[in-house]
Design an enzyme around this catalytic site. Structure first.
Site, short mmCIF file in Angstrom:
data_model
loop_
_atom_site.label_atom_id
_atom_site.label_comp_id
_atom_site.label_asym_id
_atom_site.label_seq_id
_atom_site.Cartn_x
_atom_site.Cartn_y
_atom_site.Cartn_z
NE ARG A 101 -2.21 -54.56 -29.57
CZ ARG A 101 -2.84 -55.55 -28.94
NH1 ARG A 101 -3.60 -56.39 -29.62
NH2 ARG A 101 -2.72 -55.69 -27.63
CG ASP A 102 -2.27 -57.61 -39.61
OD1 ASP A 102 -2.50 -56.61 -40.32
OD2 ASP A 102 -1.98 -58.72 -40.07
CB ILE A 103 -0.46 -52.29 -40.04
CG1 ILE A 103 -0.12 -53.02 -41.34
CG2 ILE A 103 0.78 -52.11 -39.17
CD1 ILE A 103 0.78 -52.23 -42.27
CG ASN A 120 -2.18 -67.29 -44.87
OD1 ASN A 120 -3.11 -68.03 -44.62
ND2 ASN A 120 -2.23 -65.98 -44.64
CB VAL A 156 5.37 -61.04 -45.32
CG1 VAL A 156 6.79 -60.82 -44.83
CG2 VAL A 156 4.63 -59.71 -45.44
CG HIS A 177 3.33 -64.17 -41.08
ND1 HIS A 177 3.97 -64.38 -42.30
CD2 HIS A 177 2.10 -63.68 -41.41
CE1 HIS A 177 3.17 -64.03 -43.29
NE2 HIS A 177 2.02 -63.60 -42.77
CG HIS A 221 -2.29 -64.30 -39.69
ND1 HIS A 221 -2.47 -62.99 -40.07
CD2 HIS A 221 -1.54 -64.89 -40.66
CE1 HIS A 221 -1.86 -62.79 -41.22
NE2 HIS A 221 -1.30 -63.93 -41.61
#
Length: 117
Positions: free
Chosen positions: A29-31, A87, A96, A100, A102
């Site tokens: 999970r994204d922070i 991205n 980053v 990745h 999303h």
């Protein structure tokens, strides 16, 4: 290649709310979630950007998407719909440098996603 926060998560050096792991990828999970469901799916192989992908990586990237589809079902967002975003570099919004995917959903998502640009 310098270490990223994602490689540190893969190596369990920093905590994350992990929702999936297999031999090829890790999902957590994204922070800083942008929707009720916001999960990052990362390959365990370090690939800095989409520009660094090779034919050898096709199976890995495809796997990220099949994991996203499974997680969307598990999170209850598959039927209503969701967004997947990868991205690339600064102007693409990449912060980053470890690719990745999303997985974003759980509410109606507008378009364009970033109207201030």
């Amino acid at each position: 290649m310098s270490e990223t926060i994602f490689s540190r998560i893969i190596n369990r050096e920093i905590p994350a709310d992990i929702v999936h792991e297999d031999d090829q990828c890790l999902a957590f999970r994204d922070i800083n979630p942008q929707a009720p469901v916001h999960i990052l799916i990362i390959p365990k192989k370090v690939i800095p950007t989409v520009n660094d992908l090779t034919e050898e990586d096709e199976q890995t990237v495809g796997h990220l998407y099949t994991v996203a589809a499974r997680l969307a079902k598990a999170e209850g967002i598959a039927e209503d719909g969701f967004r997947t975003v990868m991205n690339c570099n600064e102007h693409g919004g990449q912060s980053v440098y470890h690719i990745h995917l999303h997985l974003i959903g759980g509410k109606a998502l507008g378009w364009p996603p970033f109207p201030n640009g």
